[in-house]
Design a protein around this motif. Structure first.
Motif, PDB file in Angstrom:
ATOM      1  N   GLY A  22       0.814  -1.217   0.000  1.00 52.52           N
ATOM      2  CA  GLY A  22       0.000   0.000   0.000  1.00 52.52           C
ATOM      3  C   GLY A  22       0.841   1.257   0.000  1.00 52.52           C
ATOM      4  N   LEU A  23       2.035   1.205   0.611  1.00 55.02           N
ATOM      5  CA  LEU A  23       2.899   2.382   0.675  1.00 55.02           C
ATOM      6  C   LEU A  23       3.513   2.672  -0.684  1.00 55.02           C
ATOM      7  N   GLN A  24       3.466   3.934  -1.089  1.00 59.33           N
ATOM      8  CA  GLN A  24       4.110   4.381  -2.317  1.00 59.33           C
ATOM      9  C   GLN A  24       4.930   5.632  -2.029  1.00 59.33           C
ATOM     10  N   ILE A  25       6.048   5.785  -2.737  1.00 59.27           N
ATOM     11  CA  ILE A  25       6.843   7.009  -2.648  1.00 59.27           C
ATOM     12  C   ILE A  25       6.932   7.635  -4.029  1.00 59.27           C
ATOM     13  N   SER A  26       7.145   8.930  -4.037  1.00 55.60           N
ATOM     14  CA  SER A  26       7.297   9.664  -5.292  1.00 55.60           C
ATOM     15  C   SER A  26       8.781   9.852  -5.576  1.00 55.60           C
ATOM     16  N   LEU A  27       9.198   9.481  -6.796  1.00 54.22           N
ATOM     17  CA  LEU A  27      10.584   9.672  -7.202  1.00 54.22           C
ATOM     18  C   LEU A  27      10.800  11.112  -7.646  1.00 54.22           C
ATOM     19  N   ARG A  28      12.037  11.471  -7.912  1.00 49.39           N
ATOM     20  CA  ARG A  28      12.363  12.853  -8.275  1.00 49.39           C
ATOM     21  C   ARG A  28      11.666  13.301  -9.571  1.00 49.39           C
ATOM     22  N   ASP A  29      11.339  12.340 -10.454  1.00 40.42           N
ATOM     23  CA  ASP A  29      10.672  12.708 -11.708  1.00 40.42           C
ATOM     24  C   ASP A  29       9.159  12.809 -11.550  1.00 40.42           C
TER      25      ASP A  29
ATOM     26  N   ASN B 112      20.277  22.090   4.165  1.00 35.12           N
ATOM     27  CA  ASN B 112      20.158  23.152   3.153  1.00 35.12           C
ATOM     28  C   ASN B 112      19.758  22.601   1.788  1.00 35.12           C
ATOM     29  N   GLY B 113      18.850  21.635   1.808  1.00 34.68           N
ATOM     30  CA  GLY B 113      18.320  21.085   0.563  1.00 34.68           C
ATOM     31  C   GLY B 113      19.114  19.937  -0.018  1.00 34.68           C
ATOM     32  N   ARG B 114      20.229  19.583   0.614  1.00 42.20           N
ATOM     33  CA  ARG B 114      21.010  18.444   0.100  1.00 42.20           C
ATOM     34  C   ARG B 114      20.183  17.159   0.192  1.00 42.20           C
ATOM     35  N   PHE B 115      19.491  16.964   1.298  1.00 41.03           N
ATOM     36  CA  PHE B 115      18.523  15.884   1.427  1.00 41.03           C
ATOM     37  C   PHE B 115      17.144  16.459   1.124  1.00 41.03           C
ATOM     38  N   LYS B 116      16.288  15.668   0.512  1.00 40.77           N
ATOM     39  CA  LYS B 116      14.930  16.108   0.204  1.00 40.77           C
ATOM     40  C   LYS B 116      13.930  15.232   0.956  1.00 40.77           C
ATOM     41  N   SER B 117      12.963  15.870   1.594  1.00 44.14           N
ATOM     42  CA  SER B 117      11.917  15.090   2.259  1.00 44.14           C
ATOM     43  C   SER B 117      11.121  14.346   1.193  1.00 44.14           C
ATOM     44  N   VAL B 118      10.781  13.109   1.488  1.00 41.47           N
ATOM     45  CA  VAL B 118      10.156  12.247   0.483  1.00 41.47           C
ATOM     46  C   VAL B 118       8.635  12.370   0.542  1.00 41.47           C
ATOM     47  N   LYS B 119       8.031  12.553  -0.626  1.00 41.85           N
ATOM     48  CA  LYS B 119       6.573  12.570  -0.705  1.00 41.85           C
ATOM     49  C   LYS B 119       6.095  11.123  -0.781  1.00 41.85           C
ATOM     50  N   HIS B 120       5.102  10.786   0.025  1.00 44.04           N
ATOM     51  CA  HIS B 120       4.615   9.411   0.051  1.00 44.04           C
ATOM     52  C   HIS B 120       3.111   9.403   0.295  1.00 44.04           C
ATOM     53  N   ARG B 121       2.492   8.251   0.075  1.00 48.90           N
ATOM     54  CA  ARG B 121       1.053   8.077   0.258  1.00 48.90           C
ATOM     55  C   ARG B 121       0.773   6.589   0.493  1.00 48.90           C
TER      56      ARG B 121
END
Length: 321
Positions: free
Chosen positions: A210-217, A243-252
């Motif tokens: 059920g868990l999905q993550i969004s990739l950079r694209d 300072n933006g080097r790591f990006k928080s991951v969008k998920h659902r």
């Protein structure tokens, strides 16, 4: 197991038209017992904001005991569960997520990490589990600091160890959803797309997908379930601290038509008064992309936003936009 009444099902309308998604076997796996873990964590945080940890040191009996207690709680009649109190913000809730109109096919229990349960058995299971997960989260953050070459090594973990740490714990239960019979490519949302506002989140779920993550694209990929491991999400606060080097991951989370899903999430938060800003040793003459703010200010802003909002947008420097 909770079953929504027929009227509730009829009123539930949080659907999405899913573009084809695929399982994502390339999710980074970090063995915390290996010396190369620090390099793998940094790479994973930069590329995905997400990784899986194995050899995590959390006893299996702590995991299984809490899962059993959580399953028992969610199997209670609704009036019994509601005795845990409305989620304002701590307590039991279902369908409604937050204060801004978001809904999902989910029921949940949101707790303080130092909260006592009315049930001695549940309370014992919670304390054992959270103590072990907190220890593992601190280890991950210290390995991360090593990989970033920042000093002191506990620059991040000390925020969790602080007595005033604003960490929270969430149990999410996604009952089987009878509406998930793919119709016109539609799926029912269990928990809508979002990023987590804290430093990191430590997630463990049962063996239901059920868990999905969004990739950079912008594409969505499904995370293969693994009930024996933990998943780590980079949160908004850590994105700012690097300072933006790591990006928080969008998920659902999407629902399942036949199996229930139970997830346990430890949200690693700093003290409310903690100032969130890029770590000075990472700047090397760079300009900060973000205005300085306290965790209280950011938490308040996040609490009043919609799940899918870009919460950091309000804290970015104008010149960074």
């Amino acid at each position: 197991m909770m079953v929504f009444s027929e009227p509730a099902i009829e009123q539930f309308s949080s659907f999405i038209n899913c573009r084809p998604t695929t399982l994502f076997p390339q999710i980074p796996i970090v063995d915390l017992s290996k010396p190369e873990s620090k390099h793998l964590i940094i790479k994973a945080c930069e590329e995905f904001g997400f990784f899986k940890v194995i050899n995590h040191g959390v006893p299996v009996e702590f995991i299984s005991k809490l899962e059993s207690e959580a399953a028992r709680f969610f199997s209670l009649p609704l009036p019994e569960k509601e005795k845990a109190g409305p989620p304002k913000p701590f307590g039991y809730g279902n369908k409604s997520i937050g204060q801004s109109g978001d809904v999902g096919w989910v029921e949940y229990l949101l707790l303080k990490t130092n909260q006592e349960s009315d049930s001695q058995t549940f309370g014992s299971a919670l304390n054992d589990y959270m103590s072990a997960v907190k220890k593992m989260a601190c280890e991950v953050l210290e390995i991360m600091a090593d990989g970033l070459k920042v000093q002191p090594r506990n620059v991040l973990s000390k925020l969790l160890m602080d007595e005033q740490s604003d960490s929270v714990f969430r149990l999410n239960h996604y009952p089987p959803c009878p509406q998930v019979q793919p119709l016109n490519g539609s799926d029912v949302i269990g928990f809508g797309e979002h990023t987590d506002p804290q430093i990191i989140s430590v997630l463990r779920s049962n063996n239901t997908s059920g868990l999905q993550i969004s990739l950079r694209d912008g594409s969505w990929v499904s995370v293969p379930p693994d009930q024996n491991s933990f998943f780590i999400n980079v949160g908004d606060s850590l994105q700012v601290m690097t300072n933006g080097r790591f990006k928080s991951v969008k998920h659902r989370v999407l629902t399942n038509s036949s199996k229930s899903r139970l997830s346990m999430i430890y949200f690693c938060g700093p003290p409310l008064s903690e100032k969130i800003a890029p770590l000075p040793s990472l700047m090397r003459g760079e300009e900060s992309l973000y205005k300085e703010f306290t965790w209280f200010e950011y938490k308040k802003s996040a609490f009043n936003s919609k799940l899918a909002d870009n919460r950091l947008m309000h804290f970015q420097r104008i010149e960074a936009l």
